[in-house]
Design a protein around this motif. Structure first.
Motif, short mmCIF file in Angstrom:
data_model
loop_
_atom_site.label_atom_id
_atom_site.label_comp_id
_atom_site.label_asym_id
_atom_site.label_seq_id
_atom_site.Cartn_x
_atom_site.Cartn_y
_atom_site.Cartn_z
N ARG A 1 1.16 -1.10 0.21
CA ARG A 1 0.01 0.10 0.11
C ARG A 1 0.82 1.64 -0.22
O ARG A 1 1.83 1.16 0.30
CB ARG A 1 -0.80 -0.22 1.34
CG ARG A 1 -1.94 -0.91 1.33
CD ARG A 1 -2.75 -0.47 2.16
NE ARG A 1 -2.27 -1.55 3.14
CZ ARG A 1 -2.82 -2.77 2.92
NH1 ARG A 1 -2.52 -3.47 2.35
NH2 ARG A 1 -2.01 -3.42 4.78
N ARG B 1 1.52 -7.84 -5.37
CA ARG B 1 1.99 -6.72 -4.42
C ARG B 1 1.70 -8.06 -2.52
O ARG B 1 1.00 -9.39 -3.14
CB ARG B 1 -0.15 -6.10 -4.01
CG ARG B 1 0.08 -5.27 -4.60
CD ARG B 1 -0.92 -4.08 -3.59
NE ARG B 1 -1.12 -2.87 -4.65
CZ ARG B 1 -1.13 -1.60 -3.80
NH1 ARG B 1 -1.61 -2.46 -2.88
NH2 ARG B 1 -1.06 -0.64 -4.21
N ARG C 1 0.47 -8.16 0.30
CA ARG C 1 -0.06 -7.58 0.76
C ARG C 1 -0.04 -7.62 1.99
O ARG C 1 -0.93 -5.77 2.56
CB ARG C 1 -1.96 -8.39 1.08
CG ARG C 1 -2.32 -9.14 0.02
CD ARG C 1 -3.47 -9.93 0.07
NE ARG C 1 -4.72 -9.84 0.44
CZ ARG C 1 -5.57 -9.19 -0.22
NH1 ARG C 1 -5.85 -8.86 -1.29
NH2 ARG C 1 -7.11 -8.78 1.02
#
Ligand code: UTP
Length: 297
Positions: free
Chosen positions: A63, A107, A109
Motif C-alpha cells: 500500500r 503486491r 498484502r
C-alpha cells in the motif's frame, strides 16, 4: 552439475516495507522514491540491473507504493510539454527511465518480512535463477554488483550474495556470514563458501565482519526453502533463514564486491550517499566541493 546454468534474466525488488527508519518522510511516500541528488533511490538499482543484462524486473509493492509504478511508466503529457518547449534533453530523460527493462508488479498484502516478499514473486519468476536487489541500497563500483553475482552463478550454478567488511561497532546492525575461502579460485580471496548466516549478531559472537549488503543471485530452489521457513524475529519470514537452508542443501557463495555500498534506507547512509553523489555530479560537483570546503565545522 551437468547442464550449463541458466542465464539470469530476472530481478526481484522487494519494496513493500514500511520504511519506519525514515519516518516521517516515509509516512505518505515510498522510501524507494526518496531522491539521491536527482534520481529516486530505486532508479540506481534499476540502472544497475540494466547494466547487468537483466531484462525483467518484478517489483513487490504494498500500500502507498504507487509512485514507484508511475515513475517507471511513460509520462506522455510531461514528455509532450517538454518537447513543445524545445527541451529535448529532459523529454528524452523522462522517456528513457525504465525503457530498457520490462516491469511487472505484484503486491505483498501484509509486510510479513523480506523472505515473504521474495516468495510473493514466485509465480512471476518461474523456474529460473533470479537476482534480488534491495531498492534502498546503492552499490557503486567499477562493475555492477548484480553482474558480478550473475557471473559467479552462471559459471558455477550456485547462488551468490554480495558481502562487504563492516566495522566492528556496526556488526550488530547487519546479517553476517560465516564463510571459508572458496575452493573455486577464479575470484581469489573475494569468493567465500558460506557455512552459515546470522542475523544481527553481537560483535563478540559474530563469525566474521562480512555483512550481507542487499544484492543476491539465487536459484529457484530458494522458493521451496522460503515456503518451509517459519516466521522468525518480529514474526517476519526472514530471507536469511531461507538462505541458510539453501547454503546447507546446495551451497551458497559470498562475494566481496568491489566498490562502495550505501544503505540509503537509513538516514546517515542516505546523507553519505547524497554527499558523495553530489560531489561526483558533473554539473555542480566542483561547486559543491568548494562549498563544503568553505564550511566551518
Ligand atoms: P528493511 O527493513 O530495510 O525495510 O527491509 P523496511 O522494513 O521498509 O524499513 P524499516 O526497517 O522499517 O526502516 C529490506 C527490504 O525489504 C523490503 C523493504 O521494502 C526493503 O527494500 N521488505 C521488507 C518488503 O518488501 N516486505 C517486508 O515485509 C519487509
Amino acid at each position: 552439475m551437468t547442464d550449463k546454468p541458466k542465464r539470469v534474466r530476472t530481478a526481484v525488488f522487494p519494496a513493500a516495507g514500511l520504511g519506519t527508519r525514515f519516518l516521517p518522510a516515509t509516512k505518505a511516500q515510498p522510501k524507494e522514491m526518496l531522491p539521491i541528488v536527482d534520481k529516486p533511490l530505486i532508479q540506481y538499482a534499476v540502472e544497475e540491473c540494466a547494466a547487468s543484462g537483466i531484462e525483467n524486473i518484478i517489483i513487490v509493492t504494498g500500500r502507498g507504493k504507487n509512485a514507484i509504478e508511475d515513475h517507471f511508466d511513460q509520462a506522455p503529457e510531461l514528455e509532450r510539454f517538454l518537447r513543445d518547449k524545445g527541451d529535448t534533453a529532459r523529454a528524452d530523460l523522462v522517456r528513457d527511465i525504465g525503457a530498457k527493462i520490462h516491469f511487472s508488479y505484484t503486491r505483498q498484502r501484509d509486510p510479513l518480512g523480506l523472505g515473504h516478499a521474495v516468495l510473493v514473486a514466485r509465480e512471476l519468476v518461474g523456474d529460473e535463477p533470479f537476482a534480488v536487489l534491495l531498492g534502498d541500497v546503492i552499490c557503486d563500483g567499477p562493475k555492477p554488483a548484480t553482474r558480478a553475482l550473475c557471473d559467479v552463478y552462471e559459471e558455477t550454478g550456485i547462488g551468490a550474495i554480495a558481502v562487504e567488511p563492516v566495522p566492528r561497532e556496526l556488526i550488530h546492525l547487519y546479517g553476517i556470514v560465516d564463510a571459508r575461502p572458496a575452493t573455486e579460485r577464479k575470484w581469489g580471496e573475494r569468493l567465500r563458501q558460506i557455512l552459515d548466516l546470522v542475523e544481527k549478531p553481537d560483535a563478540e559472537k559474530a563469525p566474521s565482519n562480512l555483512s550481507v549488503t542487499g544484492r543476491y543471485v539465487l536459484p529457484p530452489e530458494i522458493f521451496d526453502h522460503l515456503e518451509k521457513t517459519k516466521p522468525g524475529r518480529g514474526g517476519e519470514i526472514q530471507l536469511t533463514d531461507g538462505l541458510r537452508a539453501l547454503a546447507r542443501e546446495q551451497g551458497l557463495w559470498a562475494l566481496i564486491t568491489e566498490g562502495k555500498t550505501y544503505d540509503a534506507g537509513d538516514k546517515l547512509g542516505f546523507l553519505k550517499a547524497t554527499v558523495e553523489f553530489a560531489l561526483k555530479n558533473p554539473e555542480f560537483g566542483d561547486e559543491f566541493r568548494a562549498y563544503l570546503k568553505a564550511m566551518e565545522f
